[in-house]
Design a protein around this motif. Structure first.
Motif, mmCIF file in Angstrom:
data_model
loop_
_atom_site.group_PDB
_atom_site.id
_atom_site.type_symbol
_atom_site.label_atom_id
_atom_site.label_comp_id
_atom_site.label_asym_id
_atom_site.label_seq_id
_atom_site.Cartn_x
_atom_site.Cartn_y
_atom_site.Cartn_z
ATOM 1 N N VAL A 163 0.855 -1.183 0.000
ATOM 2 C CA VAL A 163 0.000 0.000 0.000
ATOM 3 C C VAL A 163 0.890 1.231 0.000
ATOM 4 O O VAL A 163 1.961 1.245 0.622
ATOM 5 N N TYR A 164 0.449 2.252 -0.728
ATOM 6 C CA TYR A 164 1.200 3.505 -0.843
ATOM 7 C C TYR A 164 0.355 4.623 -0.237
ATOM 8 O O TYR A 164 -0.544 5.170 -0.887
ATOM 9 N N PRO A 165 0.614 4.944 1.034
ATOM 10 C CA PRO A 165 -0.254 5.884 1.747
ATOM 11 C C PRO A 165 -0.300 7.279 1.140
ATOM 12 O O PRO A 165 -1.289 7.994 1.316
ATOM 13 N N MET A 166 0.764 7.689 0.430
ATOM 14 C CA MET A 166 0.767 9.038 -0.151
ATOM 15 C C MET A 166 0.298 9.038 -1.596
ATOM 16 O O MET A 166 0.449 10.020 -2.309
ATOM 17 N N ARG A 167 -0.183 7.903 -2.039
ATOM 18 C CA ARG A 167 -0.806 7.743 -3.352
ATOM 19 C C ARG A 167 0.062 8.290 -4.485
ATOM 20 O O ARG A 167 1.140 7.761 -4.724
ATOM 21 N N ASP A 168 -0.406 9.335 -5.162
ATOM 22 C CA ASP A 168 0.281 9.771 -6.391
ATOM 23 C C ASP A 168 1.545 10.587 -6.145
ATOM 24 O O ASP A 168 2.272 10.889 -7.095
ATOM 25 N N LEU A 623 -2.831 26.606 -1.958
ATOM 26 C CA LEU A 623 -2.068 25.357 -1.932
ATOM 27 C C LEU A 623 -2.189 24.664 -0.582
ATOM 28 O O LEU A 623 -2.222 23.426 -0.514
ATOM 29 N N ALA A 624 -2.250 25.452 0.507
ATOM 30 C CA ALA A 624 -2.408 24.861 1.837
ATOM 31 C C ALA A 624 -3.752 24.139 1.945
ATOM 32 O O ALA A 624 -3.836 23.031 2.496
ATOM 33 N N ARG A 625 -4.804 24.750 1.406
ATOM 34 C CA ARG A 625 -6.125 24.111 1.426
ATOM 35 C C ARG A 625 -6.112 22.816 0.609
ATOM 36 O O ARG A 625 -6.677 21.799 1.017
ATOM 37 N N GLU A 626 -5.461 22.875 -0.538
ATOM 38 C CA GLU A 626 -5.396 21.680 -1.390
ATOM 39 C C GLU A 626 -4.627 20.556 -0.705
ATOM 40 O O GLU A 626 -5.026 19.386 -0.775
ATOM 41 N N ILE A 631 -4.638 15.331 2.204
ATOM 42 C CA ILE A 631 -4.345 14.532 3.397
ATOM 43 C C ILE A 631 -5.623 13.939 3.969
ATOM 44 O O ILE A 631 -5.672 12.762 4.351
ATOM 45 N N ALA A 632 -6.689 14.746 3.997
ATOM 46 C CA ALA A 632 -7.964 14.250 4.523
ATOM 47 C C ALA A 632 -8.511 13.120 3.655
ATOM 48 O O ALA A 632 -9.035 12.123 4.162
ATOM 49 N N GLU A 633 -8.373 13.264 2.345
ATOM 50 C CA GLU A 633 -8.846 12.224 1.432
ATOM 51 C C GLU A 633 -8.050 10.934 1.608
ATOM 52 O O GLU A 633 -8.604 9.838 1.631
ATOM 53 N N ARG A 637 -9.444 7.167 2.988
ATOM 54 C CA ARG A 637 -9.324 5.938 2.205
ATOM 55 C C ARG A 637 -8.486 4.882 2.905
ATOM 56 O O ARG A 637 -8.464 3.736 2.497
ATOM 57 N N ALA A 638 -7.736 5.329 3.915
ATOM 58 C CA ALA A 638 -6.816 4.385 4.587
ATOM 59 C C ALA A 638 -7.601 3.309 5.328
ATOM 60 O O ALA A 638 -8.683 3.525 5.828
#
Length: 638
Positions: A163-168, A623-626, A631-633, A637-638
């Protein structure tokens, strides 16, 4: 002859003794046999009942835990999670279709997975277990276990999946794993038995592939007893496997995430390189993809979406793609000319906006011309004619040799897939590859990074690092393996005249800090953080293209820099595909990434020019909001 009474009595006595001895022996034998029969029939009844049912002993491999991958600060970017699966052994199932039909009444079976499993059964040995359902729930496992007598050959198992927790964020660097394929097995003359374990995962691309043997570990084994219908009766003994090695990368996940967010929807790439050890602090390509989809088996629809995207999310642009470097190459031409002694720092060239070479006219980007240009002003304002003139004086052989000395035309030893060597052409190359002689026009084009010259974003970062330090800095991606640090790659002197390097650095400083510099709007004003850089615009078509042209026809935008100017610690390269001008599309990204790396987070607004601070503040908030949303997404999914 008649025997006497005495002889007769003695004979009878001997026969009686022998009879007693023989009888006693027989009686003892019968007693031992009776005791043995009692032991076998009473004490070992269960064991022989199992043997009577044609049980056999199987040795089964236990897959080891795959080594984890961390960023430079110890944050996990690739790990293992427990999963449940259901396997089936064909020779134990007898009637496979009937068993699968009964299994489908207990567990929902995916049709694609089932078709894949049936195809795998046909091409593998009948005693190999094949996964028919993966990533099932604990409730499914429980139902299968309870109904085991009706499911011969079926075994519920617990395993691990990547599993890759940081995804892309790290997809192009770390890569991904997937089930072992026939293609994977064909790479081995004698494939390790471990690779035969159902759905065993093997590295496909990136670090996962390059360090497959280290990450894989060594298998364990267990001896199990199964009956005639393939049901596991008991486990006899077990030897656990040896986990794979943990690998720590040089990349900073915080900076990497910032770069990904800053690139946004662009088709672009950024490389940030530490100048002391050669560590790659960030190496990001955009857009990217979620490697977890490949681990679980990507759907046709998802893969088609990635494949057909004209921004090429599957491509690792930082190391795989090669672009004309445009004007970022002009430092190579300048150093080649100075080292060859054909130009002095104050020698000037008149730029009327073009240069006649034979019957062809080569234009400057500024059609009205720059007037008299020396080395510093030519770099500052990116005058093409000045470098055309240098090319005529120094020749392609010297230019190519300098390019290679600065790290171009070389596939750097990096643990990523498809690292390109780019192209640093010379006369021999053209004759060999194109079957024609080198002409002076080829040298003129090469002098400004056009024509046959091709470089990757990684190579451009290396070039900037070597100009900044005068050392043969080489990129390093892996910081340590199982806690043992890999050798740093800070390099030794590349043997260039320090005065010549100093003159080129002054020109690059003027690019970003002089009012007439092409990247002046993207300057850094924070004291002690000023950068030196160079913009570049690489033509995609052999004609001038306006920025309102179709996206795929626009020029590529490039920017390279190092900072701080007085005491350099990092080098940065940026390539924005079809971004237009390097000064407008690439330089602002390079500036923002540089400040983020130097400050270790969002820099203070006073590092930017006054007129840009409101724009930068809004950008930082966005960028901070994104990043928070990403991170929340991920957590959800975790």
């Amino acid at each position: 002859m008649r025997r006497t009474p005495r002889e007769t009595a003695e004979s009878a006595l001997r026969i009686s003794r022998r009879g007693l001895i023989l009888g006693g022996t027989q009686l003892a034998f019968a007693g031992v046999l009776a005791l043995r029969m009692r032991h076998m029939q009473v004490d070992q009844a269960d064991e022989f009942r199992l043997l009577a049912e044609e049980n056999r002993i199987n040795i089964r491999l236990i897959p080891p835990a795959r080594g984890r991958i961390f960023d430079r600060n110890g944050l996990v970017i690739a790990e293992n999670e427990p999963t449940y699966r259901i396997t089936l052994v064909r020779e134990d199932a007898d009637d496979v279709d009937a068993v699968i039909a009964r299994l489908s009444m207990l567990v929902e079976l995916d049709e694609d997975d089932l078709n894949r499993a049936q195809a795998e059964m046909k091409r593998t040995a009948p005693f190999f277990p094949v996964t028919v359902a993966d990533r099932v729930s604990w409730e499914d496992i429980s139902r299968v276990a309870v109904n085991a007598p009706a499911l011969p050959g079926v075994t519920p198992e617990e395993g691990y999946s990547r599993v890759y927790p940081m995804r892309d964020t790290f997809a192009h660097v770390v890569g991904y794993v997937g089930p072992v394929s026939d293609r994977d097995l064909s790479r081995f003359e004698d494939p390790p038995p471990l690779l035969r374990i159902p759905r065993f995962q093997i590295g496909k691309v990136g670090v996962e592939s390059k360090f497959e043997e280290e990450l894989r570990g060594n298998a364990g084994a267990k001896r199990v007893e199964v009956n005639a219908v393939g049901r596991v009766m008991r486990e006899l003994d077990r030897r656990e496997g040896e986990a794979g090695a943990d690998i720590q990368l040089t990349v900073d996940s915080g900076l990497q995430e910032y770069v990904k967010a800053r690139l946004g929807e662009e088709s672009a790439s950024v490389v940030v390189m530490d100048l002391e050890k050669g560590d790659l602090l960030a190496i990001a390509s955009a857009p990217s993809y979620d490697p977890n989809k490949f681990v679980r088996g990507i759907s046709v629809a998802d893969y088609s979406e990635l494949r057909d995207n004209n921004h090429r999310p599957l491509a690792s642009k930082t190391v795989q793609d090669a672009y004309p470097p445009g004007s970022t190459f002009k430092m190579v031409t300048a150093l080649a000319a100075m080292e060859a002694g054909v130009v002095g720092t104050e020698d000037t060239v008149w730029c009327p906006g073009h240069m006649e070479v034979g019957s062809r006219r080569f234009h400057c980007w500024k059609r009205s011309g720059h007037g008299h240009m020396n080395l510093e002003t030519a770099l500052r304002e990116s005058c093409d004619v000045y470098f055309y003139d240098l090319a005529l004086k120094v020749g392609i052989e010297n230019i190519a040799a300098m390019g290679r000395k600065l790290g171009l035309g070389e596939a750097h030893d990096l643990e990523m897939s498809a690292v390109t060597a780019g192209l640093m052409p010379d006369k021999a190359w053209k004759l060999r590859e194109r079957g024609s002689a080198w002409v002076i026009g080829d040298s003129v084009n090469a002098s400004i990074g056009q024509g046959f010259v091709l470089t990757s974003p990684l190579q451009l970062a290396v070039m900037s690092a070597r100009i900044a330090t005068g050392r043969s800095v080489t990129p390093r991606l892996v910081k340590s393996i199982n806690g043992i640090e890999t050798p740093h790659r800070g390099g030794t002197s590349i043997g260039l005249n320090e005065n010549h390097l100093r003159q080129v650095r002054r020109g690059m400083y003027a690019v970003t800090n002089d009012r007439r510099g092409t990247a002046y709007r993207s300057r850094i004003i924070g004291e002690g953080y000023r950068m030196a850089g160079k913009t570049g615009t690489a033509q995609v078509l052999n004609r001038i293209v306006k920025n309102d042209a179709p996206w795929e026809e626009r020029d590529h935008a490039l920017f390279v820099n190092y900072a701080p100017y007085e005491n350099p610690t990092i080098a940065v390269s940026v390539v924005v595909e079809h971004g237009g001008g390097g000064s407008t599309a690439a330089a602002p990204i390079g500036r923002d990434v540089t400040l983020q790396a130097l400050y270790g987070g969002d820099p203070p607004l006073d590092a930017y020019p006054t007129g840009l601070r409101a724009e930068i503040e809004a950008q930082q908030e966005r960028l901070a909001r994104e990043r928070e949303a990403r991170i929340a997404e991920r957590n959800s999914r975790a």
